[in-house]
Design an enzyme around this catalytic site. Structure first.
Site, short mmCIF file in Angstrom:
data_model
loop_
_atom_site.label_atom_id
_atom_site.label_comp_id
_atom_site.label_asym_id
_atom_site.label_seq_id
_atom_site.Cartn_x
_atom_site.Cartn_y
_atom_site.Cartn_z
N MET A 188 0.83 -1.19 0.00
CA MET A 188 0.00 0.00 0.00
C MET A 188 0.87 1.25 0.00
O MET A 188 1.95 1.26 0.58
CB MET A 188 -0.91 0.01 1.23
CG MET A 188 -1.88 -1.17 1.31
SD MET A 188 -2.97 -1.28 -0.13
CE MET A 188 -3.85 0.28 -0.01
N GLU A 229 1.05 -4.92 3.57
CA GLU A 229 2.01 -5.52 2.65
C GLU A 229 1.88 -7.03 2.66
O GLU A 229 1.71 -7.63 3.71
CB GLU A 229 3.42 -5.10 3.08
CG GLU A 229 4.55 -5.54 2.22
CD GLU A 229 5.90 -5.13 2.80
OE1 GLU A 229 6.91 -5.37 2.13
OE2 GLU A 229 5.95 -4.58 3.93
#
Length: 348
Positions: free
Chosen positions: A10, A104
């Site tokens: 992200m 992640e």
């Protein structure tokens, strides 16, 4: 069939959530973290990064660099809520997911409905943008090392594919700090020896890596050649949950240490609750500026996943510790894990 691995990351996650929740923050330098003078930056928007603000930077330095920034407290419960929605989209793509953090993960497309990495990446980006209003960057390759390297290539909101025929040319110009497994200390030593880029290491014999890095030498030798045999692993039977962070600047301030510890405990508690897991041992870990490791543990007489309880124990450990010198790494781990049914039995 060659594996297709995605590394999804992200973009400036905490700050992006704050901008999505409050449109007046969009396009402005948003800094999320401890708001006291001794606090640290957890995440900052790309607008703030233009001023030199970075994660793990002390707030007082960030304020000096970006005095007109928007400084916000961490709202971990909100970030976890958004993270859960994003991971639900991942699970529509493949069941083989290895979370690395709240924002992640690695995805292995060997199972699932996609056999094309770019198609899967565009699907994820479209769904996340439409349903959550955030952007992410995705690296696509045939192993974890290259996929993670690729996800950082075109940030923010990027996609990068690294294929076998791009090697070794695509790796050679990179700084050696990009090689997974090379820590700051090793990079510094290699720099002192005149080695700054991957191409400086590429011609060295395998024996050098074994002698210099020990048992991890072969891994480094192979990675600079695009070889990484690590599997994407779904953590089904974990013995512990933990978080740790190497500080940008060494500290001896107890309040700053507790700021990290509190955030770690909150993240861990949310993770435990999401997986219906309970623990009763809390361990505080720290490393001094002279690279001495220390761990201190305490166990409860019952199982819990309650944030307040976990943090109270961790806080007591920190306050009871006699720190000598400054601290460069802080971590919290919880263990002695039981499933939900154990907690229910305790009630009877």
């Amino acid at each position: 069939m060659e594996k297709i691995i995605l590394h999804v990351d992200m973009d400036a996650f905490f700050a992006s959530v704050e901008q999505a929740d409050n449109p007046k923050f969009k396009g402005k330098p948003v800094i999320v973290g401890g708001v006291s003078e001794r606090g640290v930056v957890s995440t900052c928007s790309y607008e703030a990064r233009k001023f030199g603000v970075r994660s793990a930077m002390p707030i007082f330095i960030a304020q000096r660099l970006c005095p007109h920034g928007i400084y916000l407290k961490v709202r971990y419960y909100r970030y976890k809520e958004i993270s859960n929605r994003i991971f639900e989209i991942f699970r529509e793509v493949t069941p083989v997911i290895e979370p690395l953090s709240i924002d992640e993960a690695y995805l292995d497309l060997s199972e699932g409905k996609f056999n094309d990495g770019l198609e899967a990446a565009n699907y994820i980006k479209k769904r996340v943008r439409e349903e959550v209003g955030l952007t992410l960057s995705i690296g696509i390759s045939y192993n974890k090392f290259l996929a993670k390297l690729a996800s950082d290539w075109n940030k923010p909101n990027g996609i990068k594919i690294i294929t076998e025929n791009m090697l070794p040319d695509i790796l050679k110009p990179l700084p050696i700090s990009k090689i997974y497994g090379l820590g700051e200390k090793s990079v510094r030593k290699l720099n002192n020896m005149g080695m700054f880029k991957v191409e400086d290491l590429y011609e060295l014999p395998k024996e050098f890596f074994i002698e210099y890095f020990g048992k991890y030498g072969i891994d480094i030798y192979e990675r600079i050649r695009g070889i990484d045999n690590r599997e994407v692993t779904v953590n089904r039977d974990r013995k512990s949950y933990g978080r740790e962070n190497t500080l940008k600047f060494d500290t001896e301030d107890i309040q700053e240490i507790l700021h990290y510890v509190r955030n770690f405990c909150l993240e861990i508690s949310e993770d435990l609750k999401r997986k219906n897991v309970y623990i009763k041992t809390i361990t505080f870990k720290y490393k001094t500026s002279s690279f001495e490791n220390h761990t201190r543990s305490r166990s409860l007489t019952y199982y819990t996943n309650d944030f307040t309880t976990i943090y109270k124990v961790a806080e007591e450990i920190v306050k009871d510790e006699n720190f000598i010198g400054t601290i460069r790494l802080i971590g919290i781990t919880v263990s002695s894990i039981k499933e939900e049914k154990v907690e229910q039995l305790k009630l009877f």
